[in-house]
Design an enzyme around this catalytic site. Sequence first.
Site: not given
Length: 741
Positions: A101, A253
């Site tokens: 993400d 991430h």
Amino acid sequence: MTNRRRGNAAPSRRHSRTRRITPRSHWLLLSVLAVTLSTALLLQGYTHHTFGIASDDATGARGHDGAVPSQVVHGGPVIANAATTPHTARVKARTIALTFDDGPDPVWTPRILDVLRRNHVHATFFVVGTQVVAHPDLVRRIVADGHQIGIHAFTHPDLARLAPWQRSLELRETQLAVAGATGVTTALLRPPFSSRNDALDDADWSVIEQADAAGYVTVLATRDAEDWQRPGVDRILANATPHGRAGQIVLMHDSGGDRSQTVAALSALLPRLKAQGFRFATVSDAVGMAAPVQPTGLGDHLQGLALIRVLQAGDWLVRLLGLLMYAAGAISVLRTAVVLVTAHRHRYRRLRTRRRGWGPPVTEPVNVIVPAYNESAGIEAAVRSLLASDHPVEIIVVDDGSTDGTAYLVESLHLPVRVIRQENAGKPAALNTGLAAASCALVVMVDGDTVFETDTVRTIVQPFADPRVGAVSGNAKVANRSGLLGRWQHIEYVIGFNLDRRLFDLAECMPTVPGAVGAFRRQALLAVGGVSHTTLAEDTDLTMALCRDGWRVVYEERAKAWTEAPASLDALWRQRYRWCYGTLQAMWKHRGALVQRGAAGKLGRRGLVYLLLFQVLLPLLAPVVDIFALYGLLFLDPLRIIGLWLAFLLLQLVMGLYAFRLDGERPGPLWTLPLQQFVYRQLMYLVVIQSVVTAVSGSRLRWQRMERYGSLRVPAGAEVPGTDFPRQDPGLPQQYPYETQ
């Protein structure tokens, strides 16, 4: 400071062919540019500073979850048909769908892609729209490496806290950015700050329902590596490792901060899970979904490219404006320091000069030339104040074709004043007529709306004891300063004009002897051909010509003259427009001084450069600075912006207090200084814009006479010849010959 005057001089044949209509289309262009700049900054501010990428625990407490279907709460992490008949999909056994993400990030995304490539693993990247705009090449690399793209909103907000139209905008803009960067669209969505199915509440479910109606499949996670907390590589590995054989969607991430631990953990996780018999796949492959990523249509691709280019231009613009603001601020602070230091040095140099004198006292008679065009409101006060001088004067009033009886009024006073009438030919012609009629070696020029103090003439001619001095600038002061506009002009005269004149005097590059109060050697005037009519700032033109001819021009702050300032914004605009335009003309006319030596070189490389920088370029940047300041208040740190503005205002106040002290003025009007920054300053930079456009377009500005108000009075204590005449109110300080009514 130039004079405010009158009808045009007879134009030359060349000028008669010049367009005389002041351009108006540039205001439309300026408005369009201002709106475009504001729109670009608003868009850039919204996309970069409204929300920003925050930690995944940044949202508030979880709300009610009664609207979330139970089959979703207990189902798989991939949710489809939320708006109709919700169903979910689970990941196949022994299958890992790695998801990343918040990217792409120029530092960490390439490193993560390198790790995935070395291990022959494909993952799914949920990208943030602003990051796609900033780094479209990285998104293209993600797709080219065989990875899958999903969207993660445009500015990384909590979609559950937004209005429906904002949610749609977030999703649409992100999709366009992906389409513009890669030529594909994706049906995969992971809402920011989402986690597992059992963490959904009613607000989250409304987001998923709206996204489903827009054609998106929502992808949650089953394991959160929590790498955004940077807990250490071992902890990230433990969080990401499955227990048992069930398939997992692992959340990691590739942006939003330092992701070095993520890279290190990923390098260890991939071979470890492969050794345990797990395989890696994209989200769609992991749940058996039909291809969610498809080529985009031409229209969306072009819109996406346009969006990327516009936002990239906005980023570039903000960086440029930031640099310009820092440069302008640094230059302004430097100017303030230089002006204050030179004013201090000028003060002590003048004190030494007064103690020893310029030379033998100058006592010879002086011709005072008063060019007058429709000056009946103030000419009597001007003439009587000159006759009250404590220095011998011979006054010549040149009536330049007045239609209000100015000449008759002066003659009716029966005072020792010579009146010369001529057809209207402009102020330069009137001054030259007076110069031709003058018989004294020294000449003082004064406007018909200006009164002298008793010692003004005597004081202003003393520097001529030095044979190098060809002209002396006096200290013009605003008489009608009772209103707010008058106070602002009074502040400008004291802080702007007079501090600058001290600087110019010390640097020997005085560009202007004001028409309201100036003294000249007649010999010097004749040597440069008298007063030129080729510019509207005849005083600036004349002063520059004297400097280039080798004469020294000095400033005598004790030689005070009181003049009427415009009492309306319209009158002020017309006056300053002519001043600024005339100054530009004079600067262009004398640009050759930049490469000359001696006194001319000082004027060119000091005076002209100073005028260009601080009276032309910086004012031209002022609207941009103001717009950027508003941008900062809305999207950056407002306290910092307000602090910078207060610091700038404090700097102006310190400079004002010192300037008022040097001029012997009471500091009371300085309370209006903050208001001056919001109204008066904007008017002045618009004047500069108008003047520059007029000059560049080749248009020619006409003389515009300022309205007279008849507020001037002869200084109290002056021995005024003739009959009774209104003097200064005895209740006012004697050094201020003006009315407060």
